[in-house]
Write an enzyme that holds these catalytic residues in place. Structure first.
Site, short mmCIF file in Angstrom:
data_model
loop_
_atom_site.label_atom_id
_atom_site.label_comp_id
_atom_site.label_asym_id
_atom_site.label_seq_id
_atom_site.Cartn_x
_atom_site.Cartn_y
_atom_site.Cartn_z
CD GLU A 190 -2.95 -0.63 -0.23
OE1 GLU A 190 -3.03 0.58 -0.81
OE2 GLU A 190 -3.50 -1.58 -0.80
CE1 TYR B 233 -7.38 3.48 -0.72
CE2 TYR B 233 -4.83 3.89 -0.58
CZ TYR B 233 -6.14 3.44 -1.08
OH TYR B 233 -5.96 2.29 -1.86
CG ASP C 88 -7.87 4.67 -4.58
OD1 ASP C 88 -8.99 4.46 -4.95
OD2 ASP C 88 -6.84 3.85 -4.96
#
Ligand code: SF4
Length: 366
Positions: A45, A125, A143
């Site tokens: 991520e 996020y 996102d």
């Protein structure tokens, strides 16, 4: 908001994702339990913030080989961490990742979304994405891709971002109904591969209920973001060499370029080009390029100049052995000059008189 129920509207996404999902090294086959390696989810991520999947894959694989768990990353030297990140850009992410790994190695994984969001570099996020994918928490991650999909599905006029709290509340029941990890990754996958800026609605599992498609509005929902015109600059990028050493700026402790070694640069406007004079001082100038950043464009002209012996460098510069250059972390622009230095068959071009550049690299008393 009078949006249709999310578990029903998004139901076709689950079987579509099971069928169409890309095989990515951080994904597991089992989407119903917690991820066996939350650290791999965290690494992926952080790497995927601002960077394309295809670029991230080889970096992710090498990273996991070099730093296989939070403890290994926490203990790694900073130069090794930046070196492993070299070429991915946005180097702050590497430092955040190391700091987050140190926190996890020392105290274990946080128990809730707030704890994840407190880890360095995560933000709402990434914390929500890690919560859903690694731990199966029903924490919707929004996102740019997911905002685009939801804006079209629900026919949201204008910028959908201010509606983030409403969209999270709307999405949570769908995550609970179909699995947080599966739904989160399915939405991201749909945004990345089907509901792209130019959508492929014919291949979309949500084409039936999609309000923007039904209204013929997929071209203007969501509206294109207005971007500021990037600032333009023009500079010389200098590799100054003496006695098998080159001059570099060591990494700054803070800021955008923290952790990276840098070549000296000079505004081209202050050093107008002169034809190269054949003589005792070897100068090589290569064709330049335009380096594009988010908010600026740099016209870069690379130069390689030899001087006979090392002098006392100006403050902020340091002589580094040529043989060590390959092992130092450099940003993309500076890697390019390093690669040019190692390319055989260098051809002299028009170059500036290098004397003023050399003087600028020396300490005032030298
Ligand atoms: S139908 Fe088209 S616009 Fe709607 S979600 Fe699918 S790809 Fe996006």
């Amino acid at each position: 908001m009078s949006w249709p129920s999310s578990p029903e509207l998004l139901a076709p996404l689950a079987p579509w994702f099971d069928r169409a999902r890309r095989d990515l090294p951080w994904r597991t086959a089992d989407l119903d339990g917690p991820h066996p390696a939350p650290y791999a989810v965290l690494v992926s991520e952080l790497m995927l913030q601002q960077t394309q999947v295809a670029t991230v894959i080889p970096y992710f694989t090498r990273w996991l080989e070099e730093f296989p768990d939070p403890g290994a990353l926490a203990e790694a030297p900073e130069d090794a961490v930046h070196k492993a990140w070299e070429g991915l850009g946005y180097y702050r992410r590497a430092r955040y990742l190391q700091a987050a790994a140190a926190s996890v190695a020392a105290e274990g994984w946080p128990a809730d979304l707030e704890g994840l969001a407190d880890l360095p570099g995560l933000g709402p996020y990434t914390a929500a994405a890690v919560g859903a994918i690694a731990f199966q928490w029903p924490t919707p991650a929004l996102d740019g891709n997911v905002f685009r999909v939801l804006a079209r599905l629900l026919l949201i006029e204008g910028d959908p971002k201010p509606l983030a709290p409403d969209l999270r509340s709307w999405l949570a029941p769908a995550l609970k109904a179909h699995g947080p990890s599966r739904m989160t990754q399915a939405l991201m996958e749909l945004g990345a591969t089907v509901c792209a800026p130019a959508p492929a609605c014919a291949a979309c599992p949500l084409a039936g209920p999609c309000a923007a498609r039904r209204a013929g509005r997929t071209g203007d929902i969501p509206p294109a973001a207005k971007r500021a015109k990037p600032k333009a600059s023009s500079l010389w990028l200098l590799a100054l060499e003496a006695e098998a050493h080159v001059l570099l700026h060591p990494p700054a402790a803070r800021g955008l370029l923290a952790g990276l070694w840098r070549w000296p640069t000079f505004e081209a406007a202050s050093h107008s080009p002169q034809p190269t004079v054949p003589g005792p001082r070897p100068i090589v100038a290569w064709p330049g390029w335009v380096q594009v950043y988010t908010h600026r464009r740099e016209a870069v002209s690379p130069l390689h100049v030899h001087v006979e012996s090392r002098f006392t460098p100006a403050e902020g510069l340091r002589w580094v052995a040529r043989e060590e250059l390959r092992g130092l972390p450099l940003g993309k622009r500076d890697q390019r000059l390093r690669d040019l230095l190692e390319t055989p068959g260098q051809v002299p071009l028009e170059a500036p008189d290098p004397e003023s550049l050399i003087r600028a690299c020396a300490a005032p008393s030298a």
